[in-house]
Design a protein around this motif. Sequence first.
Motif, PDB file in Angstrom:
ATOM      1  N   ALA A 271      63.991  47.034  47.944  1.00 56.07           N
ATOM      2  CA  ALA A 271      63.457  47.291  49.282  1.00 56.07           C
ATOM      3  C   ALA A 271      62.608  48.548  49.244  1.00 56.07           C
ATOM      4  CB  ALA A 271      64.594  47.446  50.286  1.00 56.07           C
ATOM      5  N   PRO A 272      61.644  48.649  50.144  1.00 50.13           N
ATOM      6  CA  PRO A 272      60.816  49.857  50.176  1.00 50.13           C
ATOM      7  C   PRO A 272      61.572  51.040  50.754  1.00 50.13           C
ATOM      8  CG  PRO A 272      60.221  48.403  51.978  1.00 50.13           C
ATOM      9  CD  PRO A 272      61.219  47.660  51.147  1.00 50.13           C
ATOM     10  N   GLY A 273      61.232  52.217  50.278  1.00 43.89           N
ATOM     11  CA  GLY A 273      61.737  53.436  50.886  1.00 43.89           C
ATOM     12  C   GLY A 273      60.759  53.912  51.943  1.00 43.89           C
ATOM     13  N   ALA A 274      60.596  55.214  52.065  1.00 43.80           N
ATOM     14  CA  ALA A 274      59.648  55.756  53.038  1.00 43.80           C
ATOM     15  C   ALA A 274      58.221  55.404  52.622  1.00 43.80           C
ATOM     16  CB  ALA A 274      59.809  57.270  53.141  1.00 43.80           C
ATOM     17  N   VAL A 275      57.407  55.014  53.594  1.00 40.71           N
ATOM     18  CA  VAL A 275      56.034  54.604  53.342  1.00 40.71           C
ATOM     19  C   VAL A 275      55.084  55.530  54.096  1.00 40.71           C
ATOM     20  CG1 VAL A 275      54.365  52.728  53.515  1.00 40.71           C
ATOM     21  CG2 VAL A 275      56.775  52.205  53.109  1.00 40.71           C
ATOM     22  N   GLN A 276      54.028  55.960  53.393  1.00 46.75           N
ATOM     23  CA  GLN A 276      53.008  56.786  54.028  1.00 46.75           C
ATOM     24  C   GLN A 276      52.076  55.877  54.841  1.00 46.75           C
ATOM     25  OE1 GLN A 276      53.013  60.102  54.012  1.00 46.75           O
ATOM     26  NE2 GLN A 276      54.907  60.007  52.791  1.00 46.75           N
ATOM     27  N   VAL A 277      52.515  55.550  56.066  1.00 44.80           N
ATOM     28  CA  VAL A 277      51.796  54.586  56.888  1.00 44.80           C
ATOM     29  C   VAL A 277      50.391  55.077  57.223  1.00 44.80           C
ATOM     30  CG1 VAL A 277      51.780  53.385  59.106  1.00 44.80           C
ATOM     31  CG2 VAL A 277      53.929  53.648  57.826  1.00 44.80           C
ATOM     32  N   ASP A 278      50.271  56.359  57.561  1.00 45.43           N
ATOM     33  CA  ASP A 278      48.955  56.884  57.955  1.00 45.43           C
ATOM     34  C   ASP A 278      47.939  56.741  56.842  1.00 45.43           C
ATOM     35  OD1 ASP A 278      49.953  57.533  60.410  1.00 45.43           O
ATOM     36  OD2 ASP A 278      50.355  59.628  59.918  1.00 45.43           O
ATOM     37  N   ALA A 279      48.369  56.944  55.608  1.00 36.95           N
ATOM     38  CA  ALA A 279      47.435  56.837  54.489  1.00 36.95           C
ATOM     39  C   ALA A 279      46.935  55.401  54.334  1.00 36.95           C
ATOM     40  CB  ALA A 279      48.124  57.306  53.205  1.00 36.95           C
ATOM     41  N   ILE A 280      47.807  54.451  54.569  1.00 37.01           N
ATOM     42  CA  ILE A 280      47.395  53.043  54.453  1.00 37.01           C
ATOM     43  C   ILE A 280      46.455  52.683  55.596  1.00 37.01           C
ATOM     44  CG2 ILE A 280      48.211  50.658  54.410  1.00 37.01           C
ATOM     45  CD1 ILE A 280      48.868  52.297  51.931  1.00 37.01           C
ATOM     46  N   ARG A 281      46.756  53.169  56.789  1.00 35.98           N
ATOM     47  CA  ARG A 281      45.923  52.806  57.944  1.00 35.98           C
ATOM     48  C   ARG A 281      44.528  53.396  57.844  1.00 35.98           C
ATOM     49  NH1 ARG A 281      48.753  52.767  63.724  1.00 35.98           N
ATOM     50  NH2 ARG A 281      46.672  51.887  64.091  1.00 35.98           N
ATOM     51  N   GLN A 282      44.340  54.386  57.001  1.00 36.30           N
ATOM     52  CA  GLN A 282      43.007  54.963  56.824  1.00 36.30           C
ATOM     53  C   GLN A 282      42.141  54.147  55.859  1.00 36.30           C
ATOM     54  OE1 GLN A 282      43.612  59.051  55.647  1.00 36.30           O
ATOM     55  NE2 GLN A 282      44.630  59.596  57.566  1.00 36.30           N
ATOM     56  N   GLN A 283      42.759  53.138  55.222  1.00 33.92           N
ATOM     57  CA  GLN A 283      41.993  52.285  54.324  1.00 33.92           C
ATOM     58  C   GLN A 283      40.998  51.437  55.140  1.00 33.92           C
ATOM     59  OE1 GLN A 283      42.257  52.122  50.908  1.00 33.92           O
ATOM     60  NE2 GLN A 283      43.713  53.830  50.980  1.00 33.92           N
ATOM     61  N   PRO A 284      39.854  51.065  54.575  1.00 36.49           N
ATOM     62  CA  PRO A 284      38.844  50.299  55.326  1.00 36.49           C
ATOM     63  C   PRO A 284      39.407  48.997  55.875  1.00 36.49           C
ATOM     64  CG  PRO A 284      37.945  51.102  53.250  1.00 36.49           C
ATOM     65  CD  PRO A 284      39.403  51.406  53.209  1.00 36.49           C
ATOM     66  N   GLY A 285      39.119  48.733  57.167  1.00 39.02           N
ATOM     67  CA  GLY A 285      39.476  47.476  57.804  1.00 39.02           C
ATOM     68  C   GLY A 285      40.924  47.343  58.220  1.00 39.02           C
ATOM     69  N   VAL A 286      41.789  48.285  57.853  1.00 34.37           N
ATOM     70  CA  VAL A 286      43.217  48.168  58.146  1.00 34.37           C
ATOM     71  C   VAL A 286      43.483  48.520  59.609  1.00 34.37           C
ATOM     72  CG1 VAL A 286      45.510  49.082  57.636  1.00 34.37           C
ATOM     73  CG2 VAL A 286      43.916  48.579  55.787  1.00 34.37           C
ATOM     74  N   LEU A 287      44.321  47.707  60.264  1.00 37.94           N
ATOM     75  CA  LEU A 287      44.658  47.910  61.676  1.00 37.94           C
ATOM     76  C   LEU A 287      46.066  48.453  61.869  1.00 37.94           C
ATOM     77  CD1 LEU A 287      43.121  44.602  63.104  1.00 37.94           C
ATOM     78  CD2 LEU A 287      42.095  46.889  63.071  1.00 37.94           C
ATOM     79  N   ARG A 288      47.027  47.957  61.103  1.00 34.96           N
ATOM     80  CA  ARG A 288      48.389  48.448  61.242  1.00 34.96           C
ATOM     81  C   ARG A 288      49.218  48.055  60.026  1.00 34.96           C
ATOM     82  NH1 ARG A 288      50.153  47.726  66.233  1.00 34.96           N
ATOM     83  NH2 ARG A 288      48.104  47.230  67.021  1.00 34.96           N
ATOM     84  N   VAL A 289      50.373  48.693  59.930  1.00 24.91           N
ATOM     85  CA  VAL A 289      51.341  48.420  58.873  1.00 24.91           C
ATOM     86  C   VAL A 289      52.665  48.072  59.540  1.00 24.91           C
ATOM     87  CG1 VAL A 289      52.575  49.332  56.859  1.00 24.91           C
ATOM     88  CG2 VAL A 289      50.202  50.032  57.301  1.00 24.91           C
ATOM     89  N   VAL A 290      53.298  47.001  59.091  1.00 30.22           N
ATOM     90  CA  VAL A 290      54.529  46.524  59.722  1.00 30.22           C
ATOM     91  C   VAL A 290      55.615  46.395  58.663  1.00 30.22           C
ATOM     92  CG1 VAL A 290      55.590  44.702  61.106  1.00 30.22           C
ATOM     93  CG2 VAL A 290      53.145  45.213  61.382  1.00 30.22           C
TER      94      VAL A 290
END
Length: 760
Positions: A271-290
Amino acid sequence: MKRRTLLLSGLGAAGALLVGFGALPPRSRLGLADTLAAHEGEIGINGWIKITADGGVLLAMPRSEMGQGVHTALAQLVAEELDVPLERVRLIPAGFEAIYGNVAGFVGQLPLTPRQMEPGQETTVAKLGAWTIAKLARELGINMTGGSSSVADAWEPLRWAAATARAQLMGAASLRWKLPRAELALKDGVISHPSGAHAHFGELAREAANTPPGEVLLKPRAQWRLIGQPALRQDLPAKIDGSARFGIDQRPEGGPLLFATVRHAPMLGGAPGAVQVDAIRQQPGVLRVVLLPPYAGGHTAIAVVARTSWHAMRAAQQIETDWQPRPAGPLDSEAIRQALMTSARRAADGEDGFAFRSEGDAAQALASAAKRVEALYEVPYLAHVAMEPLNCTARVKDGRVELWLPTQVPGLARAVAARVAGVAPEDVDVHVSYLGGAFGRRLEADFVGQAVRVAMETNGAPVQLLWPREEDTTHDFYRPAGAALMRAGLDAAGRPVALQVGTAGDAISPRWMERVLPALAGPIDMPDKTTSEGVFDHPYAIAAQRIAHAATHSGVPVGFWRSVGHSHNAFFTESFIDELAHAAGADPLAFRLGLLDGLPRHAAVLKLAADKAGWGQVLPIGRARGLALHESFGSLVAQVLEVSLEQGRPRVHRIVCAIDCGTVVNPGIVAQQMEGGAIFGLTAALYGRIDIRDGVVQQRSFPDYKLLTMAEAPVVETHIVVSENPPGGVGEPGVPPVAPALANALFALTGERRRRLPFA
């Protein structure tokens, strides 16, 4: 008799209730005229058939089309009884009414042997079991495409539905014209009378819907014009010109479509641990992480939602987290392999496992045999790798859920979607698309739960969830690994007098039931027929035998794979029968025929394959033949493989296949499925394996999970036995005999007995 008593008495009070339930009359599967949704110009006749204003026929289709040709075969049944051209039958989606449930698929799970089920010679236990399970399945009404059961299940209900509609239409014409029904003729959807009166179905449909059918008779076999004849598959034109809509092609109206992909932990059960959501959302075209919790037996995952699938996949690859390992420790396929061999030996020794078959005193007969033979066989985990990766398009809006997806179980998919969204099942609409392959993987609904959860975060916009190929391969519900210890005793004449078998591997059905039926409390552990099918139900006459299976709990997620237990148990059984023939100094064909007393259909299939392959005729130097016979899903298949070695690797040049699948609806489809099954089985026999090290699946995509190439594909010849028995399956029975026939050919060629798959 001991095994049969256990199966019934082990049910206790529930068994008494089932027996009582079995005495009740079966519930009709015809349905009512208003079962199908009303549309202008369409008149419902019963739960399966509507008539259009221009005289066309609409057939409610509950089964999924995944390349097996079922949409064409079932349409042929209806066109035959209604006497309309096949092209006049169009398909509409079936609803979720119980009449569409797959009854034959459940009856096929009864643990019975060929000698108990031989048509016309069925035992009382077989008849009672089939009768009871059929009515129980009818009440459950689970719509499932699997078990090579679609035609077998539809054989009676669809023909009766069409014949009843025909009777009502003829009756309506008789009443309108005040002419005797016996004087009316029906041809190509037009009812006529010698006086000149005539009308097509559309002109009579409204009156027919309210006309009692009177006596309903199925067309006699001698009058069939479509059943038994090749017909162009109805799905092919759209697949050829590119207009066919698979799950991955769905583009719903009502807003821009968003795209999502998933990333699971590298290790199974992680299972995933803590995820750097903000860093992923800054990727081009990304809207959200769930963050996705485990659904329907799946695993925790991370979903990335973006404006395109490319953006979603690129961003998912950039996810950084401290992946948490499986709480129970990492899985390792080599350690599992060693444990399976130990469990198989214990099952053979009578120290573990459930005996699916026990006749005579196998241990005593083995001890006193003139010659004893023992062999240990092994098979690896296998992935499904359907060409179309897992996907599901979902929209959650205004208290309703809408799904567009390729699935084998639309009802179960609806139930999972309802649980995830917190709505009633009636508030979920399911649109089943073409399936770009399935092989059992789309009997699962983990990806459906994920898609609905993601759609709950998109403010009513539809979102298409797509698994990358690497996630599909490394987080599958795999065909279980297995082992079998086979022992036999021969008398002085070389005839088998004892058979003692122990097999080991994870049970599929209990784990699947835990995933799809969450209302069940706690784990389910019961004898699972799929673990031993193809071993306990072999057709050979051996006086003393004990065949047991030890159900293991490896921790690896397992599921149904094309031909299920038959896929590997046929390798165990038919390879070992060949070993016994060699030990007896007998020809493998003659040896088998000598053990098929009282089973003429089995003998006929085997002889046909051998004859068409030229068994016994001299081959060029460097080539050899091997054969195998196997029954699965109500059909008998014998195959002869012609094999050589090229640079030390097996090369199959020719596969001759004979099949008795009962009454054939479309011989072209039968041949196609035998060809596809043979190639599928050969791929697995040569290359298929999933290795797990430190919990991580090593194979990720086609470069390291090799498939047979067109250049390697052999010529496949199919010969069909003419039969008047009800239809059996054809989607899966072509798979099981391939591996043992290949193994037997390699032994004939090299003198080396190969007992572990894959061969290459």
